[in-house]
Design a protein around this motif. Structure first.
Motif, PDB file in Angstrom:
ATOM      1  N   HIS A   1       9.304  -5.247  -2.699  1.00  0.00           N
ATOM      2  CA  HIS A   1       9.540  -4.772  -4.074  1.00  0.00           C
ATOM      3  C   HIS A   1      10.844  -3.995  -4.152  1.00  0.00           C
ATOM      4  O   HIS A   1      11.020  -2.990  -3.474  1.00  0.00           O
ATOM      5  CB  HIS A   1       8.400  -3.876  -4.553  1.00  0.00           C
TER       6      HIS A   1
ATOM      7  N   HIS B   1      14.751  -3.468  -6.752  1.00  0.00           N
ATOM      8  CA  HIS B   1      15.567  -3.759  -7.934  1.00  0.00           C
ATOM      9  C   HIS B   1      16.999  -3.734  -7.413  1.00  0.00           C
ATOM     10  O   HIS B   1      17.667  -2.701  -7.484  1.00  0.00           O
ATOM     11  CB  HIS B   1      15.365  -2.681  -9.010  1.00  0.00           C
TER      12      HIS B   1
ATOM     13  N   HIS C   1       4.843  -3.606 -12.064  1.00  0.00           N
ATOM     14  CA  HIS C   1       4.507  -2.283 -11.517  1.00  0.00           C
ATOM     15  C   HIS C   1       3.103  -1.936 -12.012  1.00  0.00           C
ATOM     16  O   HIS C   1       2.858  -1.973 -13.219  1.00  0.00           O
ATOM     17  CB  HIS C   1       5.444  -1.198 -12.058  1.00  0.00           C
TER      18      HIS C   1
ATOM     19  N   HIS D   1       3.291  -0.924  -6.069  1.00  0.00           N
ATOM     20  CA  HIS D   1       2.719   0.436  -6.015  1.00  0.00           C
ATOM     21  C   HIS D   1       1.207   0.488  -5.849  1.00  0.00           C
ATOM     22  O   HIS D   1       0.727   0.753  -4.761  1.00  0.00           O
ATOM     23  CB  HIS D   1       3.188   1.289  -7.202  1.00  0.00           C
TER      24      HIS D   1
ATOM     25  N   ASP E   1      11.410  -0.359  -3.001  1.00  0.00           N
ATOM     26  CA  ASP E   1      11.648  -0.074  -4.414  1.00  0.00           C
ATOM     27  C   ASP E   1      13.169  -0.032  -4.602  1.00  0.00           C
ATOM     28  O   ASP E   1      13.935  -0.287  -3.673  1.00  0.00           O
ATOM     29  CB  ASP E   1      10.976   1.223  -4.858  1.00  0.00           C
TER      30      ASP E   1
HETATM   31 ZN   LIG Z   1      10.042  -0.605  -8.940  1.00  0.00          ZN
END
Ligand SMILES: [Zn+2]
Length: 661
Positions: A70, A72, A219, A256, A307
């Protein structure tokens, strides 16, 4: 039987990370085209494989490339922009406003390439992304030679790549159609989170993912607040809520899942949802610690993710895998849980399962793609190397090795790094371009942070509406005679209301900033019960006292909006120099006087105990109008004072807002 191959890797400690955790030392592995065609004990493989090229991997572990479950990636350009903040302030106050201003296809391609360089250097061969302009993430990723699940974000707010959710959904559809069946890219749809989507968006995203059989990246249950709000708004926690909205019809990748109970975990298991555990991000944003041990016991596919690089702040999967293990041990009081082999499995094969890519990658097995890395185990910090226990190599990799020990990375049968040299990316050029973006963003933020108004506009939904208000306030010794004068007099009353108001004024050292008022209005029914509560935010410009009769004051309201965030959010975002609380009981009449509408308020200020006030005010749209109305306000006060004993009315005082100056 003789097998031909393009490349034979020999003399390696091979950790296959397959179901049986087969380990070959020394081992050999053969690559042909994009795939692994043979692997096993070195002598066996050497005997049956003829390769065009051979590479001696002495002193190195050969293992599947890591899977960042996960992230970005374009946010490498926002790394270090805002830290030590709560998730909502960080996301809604900083990330989203800056993204709306700067994120473009060019931004995304640059940020992705920088991320790819960092990911390759830390041994990642596949990542699972969620961002805007995802087709540009995909293009840059292909240039870098990495594999990725690219999730096009869909959310209810205007986004950098779409003014509306319809537009972002159309964008997601087009992206998926274009990239489906690509060798390296798995297109996906990414409804950002249940709280940033509507029910309609969740349904539409699930349908889109099912239609094209692509993953859905979201998420889920990241914070306790999210769960609390879900219970308040929908009566159920996050996982049952999204199940109701068909999300589990799709191949879900859930980031998460920090605040989920056993029942919710069972639901996710039933629907084969993949989970991305993000230990650094969850710790940094104080979101909590996901119940990973329980998830693993239940057989859920738990991968590990970094993340985004602005909530971590790096993309180092070695650090993340180690932390996942330590955190589980530390919080459970049991040092045997999330062992080194299991942690490394989470960072590889389980991650591939979580991404629904286990047919392709995640372990070294014949038929899978050649996504592999070499890790130098001869460094000082990983020495010596014991062989009496098979697990010692896993422990070396998880507990001692560093991402900088990764020397070679292959994705889909092609090298992207050899001997620590990146083959597809020019780091120096990328960093120079990144510095230029940082300079522009700095300029933007320096300017924005100077003005309360621009900070207010930046958090969105903000309609800037300038209006003036003519206002007079008079202290009263007792309110009853004035109330009688209003109610039983000759004024034309349009309506009467009763409120209890809780105002919080944010004050700033610079008086030019004005005041920001957060108001909670409770409507009081005739029987004394609270019938309705409203939250509003008003930026009141600097008060202007011009040459109006008496102390009639012209104040300027520049912006008014429903306060959709908590008072705590506004406090942390605006960082006022001083805060003033005022609680009052207000009787309000809307009246017409000389063909003009006015509000007449009879206030009892309870906190601080300031007593009773009569307030007369009217909104105006121009200066000329203001002058006319201020004369009328003065006349109305004279009119009312004629009806009550003079001692009731004390001098005009400044408005309460001014009392605090
Ligand atoms: Zn995230």
């Amino acid at each position: 039987m003789n097998l031909t191959a393009d490349l034979l890797l020999t003399n390696a400690i091979i950790l296959t990370l397959d179901e049986k955790l087969n380990l070959y030392d020394p081992g050999a592995l053969a690559v042909k085209g994009d795939s692994i065609v043979a692997l096993g004990p070195e002598n066996e493989i050497k005997a049956k494989v003829t390769a065009r090229e051979t590479l001696d991997c002495k002193g190195k572990a050969l293992m599947p490339g890591l899977i960042n479950a996960h992230t970005h990636v374009p946010m490498t350009l926002l790394r270090g922009l805002a830290d030590d903040l709560r998730l909502d302030v960080w996301l809604l106050g900083y990330m989203m406003p800056v993204e709306r201003e700067f994120v473009s296809p060019e931004f995304v391609r640059l940020g992705t390439k920088i991320a790819c360089a960092e990911l390759i250097r830390s041994g990642v061969t596949t990542f699972n992304d969620m961002y805007y302009f995802e087709e540009d993430v995909a293009k840059a990723t292909v240039e870098a030679g990495l594999r990725a699940v690219c999730g096009q974000t869909v959310l209810k707010f205007p986004a950098p790549d779409a003014d509306s959710y319809d537009e972002s959904l159309a964008r997601a559809r087009e992206f998926i159609q274009t990239w489906k069946n690509h060798a390296l890219i798995i297109p996906a749809v990414a409804p950002h989170a249940p709280y940033t989507c509507t029910e309609e968006i969740l349904h539409a995203c699930a349908e889109l993912a099912v239609e094209f059989d692509v993953p859905l990246h979201i998420h889920l249950a990241e914070t306790a607040l999210e769960v609390e709000n879900s219970r308040k708004e929908h009566g159920i926690p996050v996982i049952p809520y999204i199940r109701e909205h068909k999300i589990f019809d799709a191949k879900v990748i859930a980031a998460h899942c920090v605040h989920v109970d056993n029942g919710e975990m069972r639901t996710m298991k039933r629907y084969n949802a993949g989970i991305a555990h993000n230990p650094s991000s969850n710790l940094k944003l104080s979101s909590g610690i996901a119940p990973v041990i329980k998830m693993l016991e239940m057989g859920l596919n738990v991968g590990i993710g970094t993340d985004g690089p602005s909530s971590n702040n790096d993309l180092d999967m070695f650090e993340e895998i180690r932390l996942a293990s330590f955190l589980a041990k530390g919080t459970s009081g049991d040092p045997t849980v999330v062992s080194a082999p299991l942690a490394l499995t989470m960072g590889t094969r389980l991650g591939a399962h979580a991404l629904h890519l286990n047919q392709l990658t995640g372990s070294l097995e014949v038929g899978k793609r050649a996504d592999l890395i070499l890790v130098d185990l001869s460094q000082l910090h990983s020495s010596p190397h014991f062989r009496h226990d098979r697990n010692s190599t896993y422990a070396q990799l998880v507990f001692a090795a560093k991402s900088t020990d990764v020397s070679d990375v292959m994705v889909n049968g092609s090298w992207v790094m050899q001997n620590h040299q990146l083959l597809t990316l020019d780091e120096e050029a990328l960093l120079a371009e990144a510095a230029e973006y940082a300079r522009k963003i700095d300029t933007f933020l320096i300017k924005r942070e100077k003005s309360v108004l621009s900070k207010l506009v930046a958090i969105g939904g903000a309609v800037q509406e300038e209006s003036f208000e003519v206002q007079a306030k008079i202290r009263l010794t007792e309110p009853a005679p004035v109330q009688a004068a209003i109610e039983n007099g000759d004024l034309e009353i349009l309506y009467a209301r009763h409120y209890r108001e809780y105002d919080t004024y944010f004050r700033f050292d610079d008086p030019e900033q004005g005041y920001l008022r957060h108001r909670e209005d409770e409507s009081i029914a005739p029987d004394g019960s609270v019938s309705n509560a409203r939250y509003r935010l008003t930026l009141i410009g600097p008060v202007r006292e011009r040459e109006y009769p008496s102390d009639v004051i012209l104040s300027r309201s520049r912006f008014i909006a429903p306060a959709s965030h908590s008072l705590r959010f506004y406090r942390e975002y605006f960082k006022p120099d001083q805060e003033i609380l005022i609680e009052k009981d207000r009787l309000r009449w809307r009246i017409i006087f000389h063909d003009t509408t006015f509000y007449v308020n009879l206030d009892t200020v309870k906190k601080p105990e300031l007593g009773h006030f009569l307030e007369v005010k009217s909104r105006t749209w121009s200066r000329l109008d203001a002058e006319h109305k201020s004369a009328l306000v003065a006349e109305l006060i004279t009119h009312l004072s004629g009806k009550v004993d003079e001692t009731v009315l004390e001098d005009y005082v400044r408005i309460v807002e001014k009392d605090v100056t």
